[in-house]
Write a protein that holds these residues in place. Sequence first.
Motif, PDB file in Angstrom:
ATOM      1  N   GLU B   4       0.896  -1.487   0.019  1.00 23.82           N
ATOM      2  CA  GLU B   4      -0.091   0.059   0.060  1.00 23.82           C
ATOM      3  C   GLU B   4       1.093   1.234   0.047  1.00 23.82           C
ATOM      4  N   THR B   5       2.299   1.196  -0.429  1.00 25.62           N
ATOM      5  CA  THR B   5       3.018   2.270  -0.296  1.00 25.62           C
ATOM      6  C   THR B   5       3.236   2.745  -1.719  1.00 25.62           C
ATOM      7  N   GLU B   7       2.014   5.094  -3.306  1.00 26.90           N
ATOM      8  CA  GLU B   7       2.418   6.531  -3.572  1.00 26.90           C
ATOM      9  C   GLU B   7       3.708   7.109  -3.036  1.00 26.90           C
ATOM     10  N   GLN B   8       4.225   6.513  -2.149  1.00 23.33           N
ATOM     11  CA  GLN B   8       5.556   6.730  -1.711  1.00 23.33           C
ATOM     12  C   GLN B   8       6.809   6.840  -2.991  1.00 23.33           C
ATOM     13  N   THR B   9       7.813   7.496  -2.617  1.00 24.18           N
ATOM     14  CA  THR B   9       8.788   7.521  -3.508  1.00 24.18           C
ATOM     15  C   THR B   9       9.328   6.290  -3.565  1.00 24.18           C
ATOM     16  N   HIS B  35       9.173  -0.505  -4.869  1.00 22.33           N
ATOM     17  CA  HIS B  35       8.779   0.113  -3.561  1.00 22.33           C
ATOM     18  C   HIS B  35       9.172  -0.452  -2.596  1.00 22.33           C
ATOM     19  N   ALA B  36       9.283   0.077  -1.316  1.00 24.78           N
ATOM     20  CA  ALA B  36       9.609  -0.227   0.024  1.00 24.78           C
ATOM     21  C   ALA B  36       8.872  -1.564   0.322  1.00 24.78           C
ATOM     22  N   GLU B  71      15.468   6.206  -3.767  1.00 27.72           N
ATOM     23  CA  GLU B  71      14.870   6.924  -3.125  1.00 27.72           C
ATOM     24  C   GLU B  71      14.637   8.554  -3.449  1.00 27.72           C
ATOM     25  N   THR B 198      12.995  -5.068   1.200  1.00 27.05           N
ATOM     26  CA  THR B 198      12.947  -4.694  -0.241  1.00 27.05           C
ATOM     27  C   THR B 198      13.982  -5.387  -0.951  1.00 27.05           C
TER      28      THR B 198
END
Lengths: 293, 252
Positions: B4-5, B7-9, B35-36, B71, B198
């Motif tokens: 669910e990450t 949207e993160q960088t 992603h993470a 990142e 990751t």
Amino acid sequence: MSAQDTGRAPGSAGLAPTAIRDVLFEAPGPRTRRLMRACTVVGVILVAALVAVVLRQFYLKGQFSPRYWLFFTRSTTWAFLANGFVGTLKVAAASGILSLVLGLVLMLGRTCGVRVVEVLSRVVIDFFRGVPSLLLIYFFFLVVPQYGIKLQSFWMITLPVGLAASGVLAEVFRAGVNAVPQGQVDAALSLGMSRGKIMAKILLPQAIRFVIPTLVSQLVVVVKDTTLAYVVSYPDLMQDARVLINNYTALVSVYLVVAVIYVVLNYLINKLAAFIAARSGVTLVTRAGETSL
Amino acid sequence: MTPETIEQTPVIELRHVDKHFGDLHVLKDVSLAVHAGEVVVVVGPSGSGKSTLCRTINRLEPIDGGQILIEGTPLPQEGRALAAMRAEIGMVFQSFNLFAHRTILDNVTMGPVEVLGVPRKEAERDALELLGRVGVREQAAKVPAQLSGGQQQRVAIARALAMHPKVMLFDEPTSALDPEMINEVLEVMVGLAQGGMTMVVVTHEMGFARRVGHRVVFMADGQILEEGTPEAFFTHPQTERARDFIDSIQGH
């Protein structure tokens, strides 16, 4: 690399070292064994005949006459030779250390990544590799003093012999560094190690183990080069031998004895090297596996 | 399975990456985001560029075009900045690449001590704990050549983990192993994945991809041809190349 095949890395470590002979040749069959035996016999006979001819010639020329050999029973003769032997050891050790240190510095210079330093190191290496030791000795003996630099005879022999060997050693070290598998560098880089750290902690320790046999043969060359000490009148074993030869007009006997001493010295150096190599060499299995990729 | 990450960088982002080896175009306009917490499995036939892709992420292979972001920050080109970035990216190689002249313990403490400046005592404590986690703690005093391939690879994983990386790259970690040793290494990797690491994994191990992979990336001829969940990819590959490839690795 993307096209790496499944070169199988070594599973477990069967540490039995393989002799070069076993790698290059298959085990001989019965016919070859017979042939080898025959050649051995013929070879031994030929060598024995040659030795016999030499001894006979010496005998005919009176080389076995006591006057050529009796002075070897005097302790003063041996004290004199021992003195020369110590001189040889001193020069050999000093030029050996000089050439090791300078060779290492030149190799680091040649691979440092700074263009100017690399080219400069390369010129120096090629110069010392290409110029005969004797010429360098004459330089320190005849040219350097003209510029008012007073050198002891010890340095007039040690410096040129050490410099001449340093060029070769720089290349030996470089070959050793190149022999370390690229994967070792990749792994070190992936940990974030700097170039200097990788050289000091990963490459050099392994490289030196790879080149110990070559380093030793080079040390033997250094020992042999020290015989040029007579040019600068430094009292090494060879120079003392020449004094004995002049005193007793005994050429063959003195040279024979001195030759044996040199052979024994270089044999001991080789033994020492084998000892060092055996103590430090546990890495060969992994290396073979990685280079086969 | 999608984290669910989204949207993160992304931890790793490749944008239109190009790479040549001489005349050979090994990476063609490759874009990929990791992603993470995501486990991305890269598969593809030999010579497809998947190992090269893996090695560009920490710049063991420099790229000719495009961009790589860690990142959100462009991957530095050289010097201390690059080394510092590499220290945060763990990597495990096909041929283990353990430092042959050092003990197992030294292999694991080398990074923390030499790069991060961790005191040796502390580094050794951490290293022994990590070696315990991958099941080779008893081997700590040996040199790599005395270990089996599977043990060596587990040490290599511990060595990378000792740097507390934010992402782990695995470049065909089981391809050089005897069959009976593959599982012991995969088990360690599964444990890592389940712990939320990751990971980018170049491998042909379908079982591994199905168990813990969030996404499979299929490469051929330097391009990413397909991306999808392991289940979708292995049961309904979209391209002819992918179908051929799956047949070939299931063939035996």
